[in-house]
Write a protein that holds these residues in place. Structure first.
Motif, PDB file in Angstrom:
ATOM      1  N   UNK A  14       0.835  -1.212   0.000  1.00  0.00           N
ATOM      2  CA  UNK A  14       0.000   0.000   0.000  1.00  0.00           C
ATOM      3  C   UNK A  14       0.863   1.252   0.000  1.00  0.00           C
ATOM      4  N   UNK A  15       1.890   1.251   0.847  1.00  0.00           N
ATOM      5  CA  UNK A  15       2.783   2.412   0.927  1.00  0.00           C
ATOM      6  C   UNK A  15       3.487   2.653  -0.409  1.00  0.00           C
ATOM      7  N   UNK A  16       3.976   1.576  -1.024  1.00  0.00           N
ATOM      8  CA  UNK A  16       4.666   1.722  -2.304  1.00  0.00           C
ATOM      9  C   UNK A  16       3.705   2.208  -3.397  1.00  0.00           C
ATOM     10  N   UNK A  17       2.467   1.746  -3.367  1.00  0.00           N
ATOM     11  CA  UNK A  17       1.480   2.193  -4.359  1.00  0.00           C
ATOM     12  C   UNK A  17       1.206   3.689  -4.226  1.00  0.00           C
ATOM     13  N   UNK A  18       1.114   4.158  -2.985  1.00  0.00           N
ATOM     14  CA  UNK A  18       0.892   5.591  -2.754  1.00  0.00           C
ATOM     15  C   UNK A  18       2.093   6.407  -3.229  1.00  0.00           C
ATOM     16  N   UNK A  19       3.295   5.937  -2.886  1.00  0.00           N
ATOM     17  CA  UNK A  19       4.510   6.651  -3.298  1.00  0.00           C
ATOM     18  C   UNK A  19       4.637   6.664  -4.821  1.00  0.00           C
ATOM     19  N   UNK A  20       4.380   5.518  -5.457  1.00  0.00           N
ATOM     20  CA  UNK A  20       4.472   5.461  -6.916  1.00  0.00           C
ATOM     21  C   UNK A  20       3.453   6.360  -7.593  1.00  0.00           C
ATOM     22  N   UNK A  21       2.239   6.397  -7.064  1.00  0.00           N
ATOM     23  CA  UNK A  21       1.203   7.270  -7.628  1.00  0.00           C
ATOM     24  C   UNK A  21       1.590   8.739  -7.482  1.00  0.00           C
ATOM     25  N   UNK A  38       7.746   5.770 -11.153  1.00  0.00           N
ATOM     26  CA  UNK A  38       6.504   5.720 -10.388  1.00  0.00           C
ATOM     27  C   UNK A  38       5.655   4.522 -10.770  1.00  0.00           C
ATOM     28  N   UNK A  39       5.592   4.244 -12.067  1.00  0.00           N
ATOM     29  CA  UNK A  39       4.816   3.087 -12.535  1.00  0.00           C
ATOM     30  C   UNK A  39       5.394   1.783 -11.995  1.00  0.00           C
ATOM     31  N   UNK A  40       6.707   1.625 -12.063  1.00  0.00           N
ATOM     32  CA  UNK A  40       7.345   0.407 -11.557  1.00  0.00           C
ATOM     33  C   UNK A  40       7.163   0.270 -10.053  1.00  0.00           C
ATOM     34  N   UNK A  41       7.159   1.387  -9.344  1.00  0.00           N
ATOM     35  CA  UNK A  41       6.922   1.338  -7.898  1.00  0.00           C
ATOM     36  C   UNK A  41       5.509   0.849  -7.594  1.00  0.00           C
ATOM     37  N   UNK A  42       4.543   1.325  -8.363  1.00  0.00           N
ATOM     38  CA  UNK A  42       3.158   0.850  -8.198  1.00  0.00           C
ATOM     39  C   UNK A  42       3.072  -0.641  -8.494  1.00  0.00           C
ATOM     40  N   UNK A  43       3.776  -1.079  -9.532  1.00  0.00           N
ATOM     41  CA  UNK A  43       3.766  -2.504  -9.894  1.00  0.00           C
ATOM     42  C   UNK A  43       4.269  -3.359  -8.734  1.00  0.00           C
TER      43      UNK A  43
END
Length: 361
Positions: free
Chosen positions: A116-123, A285-290
């Motif tokens: 969840x944290x990584x998805x927020x940071x990537x977004x 950012x996209x790779x972080x969300x992935x």
């Protein structure tokens, strides 16, 4: 396009995309709560063919929330670049996971929290680096973009690949290879987003008083959207029916978003005016969300929390200590072998004494 107007539209699209994720993520929780209430009442469940959920107001609230989310997502494409709107769809998964832990008592483990944290940071990174202005404002411009030789070649290749997967590869390997049906959904999905983008621009022109309904392009885009969405739903349902949802969801997100970003770059050329730092930032950012989505789904059944980490560390420490003892024993044994090979016969007493030391160890 006026720069101030472009940024204004960008923030409208951003707000619509984020609200879409909230509505869609919350819709799953409302539907689930409604179905659980029916189960407690003893009604026949939907999985068993029952339709009692049609009388449950929570289920209808979830359906309306889903509809509001899809409308907001549709409208977001009319204001913001597809490079921004599509990846932010991952936030609906994040919202659903967080709300499930609070309202459905579904435990969110350590991997899920990190995801969840990584998805927020990537977004956040993608929002900062995404293109702020649209390249297309009218249907006439959209028509010219669709006729661009580069996009025509790309579209032709995509159609050929999709037909080969549907007619040849799918019947043979679709039941055993998870990538077949997901790839079909993803490459077709790239076209569906382009159709949504064009229809969104048409709606903006219609509201501005232009004779959009006389233009043939909106009708072609509408037909294309119906065909693409129908194909996506068909093959995504096949994938979900055969393979585990926790595996299908992250893989589909990665493939679908990659296809949309590629199509957007070729059709709308949103990346041409972006500095290298923004391109790198958007991809990062996209790779972080992935990675975040992968952690959230792939390890959701693993029981791991912060409280259990010290226990795991102590176990690893014990194993490490045991390994060092074994290593010491093996080193001493190797030394004995070398001495046995190199000593004279009368040195047997020393070897026997060393064997005694080994046994004591």
């Amino acid at each position: 396009m006026n720069q101030g107007r472009g940024k204004y539209d960008f923030y409208i699209g951003l707000g619509l995309a984020m609200s879409s994720s909230i509505f869609i993520g919350g819709s799953f929780i409302l539907k689930k709560k409604g179905l659980l209430r029916l189960a407690r009442k003893g009604s026949m469940r939907a999985g068993q063919g029952g339709h009692a959920y049609l009388k449950e107001w929570l289920w209808w609230a979830g359906l309306l929330s889903m509809g509001a989310g899809e409308v907001a997502n549709f409208a977001a494409y009319a204001f913001a670049p597809a490079t921004l709107v599509t990846p932010l769809g991952a936030l609906s998964v994040l919202v659903s996971a967080i709300l499930s832990s609070y309202f459905l008592s579904e435990r969110l483990n350590l991997h899920g929290k990190i995801g969840c944290l990584l998805s927020i940071l990537g977004s956040t990174v993608m929002v900062i680096h995404a293109p702020k202005e649209e390249e297309i404002e009218t249907l006439d411009e959209m028509s010219r973009k669709l006729g661009d030789p580069g996009f025509v070649v790309f579209a032709t290749l995509v159609v050929i690949v999709a037909l080969i997967l549907i007619l040849v590869v799918g019947p043979r390997h679709g039941q055993s290879n998870i990538l077949v049906y997901i790839t079909i959904c993803s490459v077709i999905g790239a076209f569906s987003v382009s159709c949504v983008k064009g229809l969104g621009i048409g709606i903006k022109e219609l509201l501005a008083g232009h004779p959009v309904l006389r233009h043939p392009l909106p009708w072609l885009l509408l037909v294309g959207l119906v065909v693409c969405v129908s194909t996506q739903i068909n093959y995504l349902n096949r994938a979900l029916d055969i393979f585990n949802t926790s595996v299908v969801t992250p893989i589909y997100y990665v493939f679908f978003t990659t296809a949309v970003l590629t199509c957007s770059a070729i059709l709308f050329k949103e990346w041409q005016r972006m500095p290298a730092t923004d391109v790198i930032g958007t991809l990062s950012g996209f790779l972080t969300i992935v990675v975040g989505i992968f952690l959230l789904h792939a390890f959701k059944d693993v029981s791991l929390s912060l409280a259990s980490l010290p226990v795991s560390l102590r176990k690893e420490e014990k194993v490490a200590n045991g390994g060092s003892l074994v290593g010491s024993y093996e080193a001493l044994r190797d030394e004995e072998a070398s001495l046995t090979c190199g000593l004279e016969p009368h040195a047997g007493e020393n070897v026997s004494r060393r064997n005694g030391n080994l046994a004591a160890f």
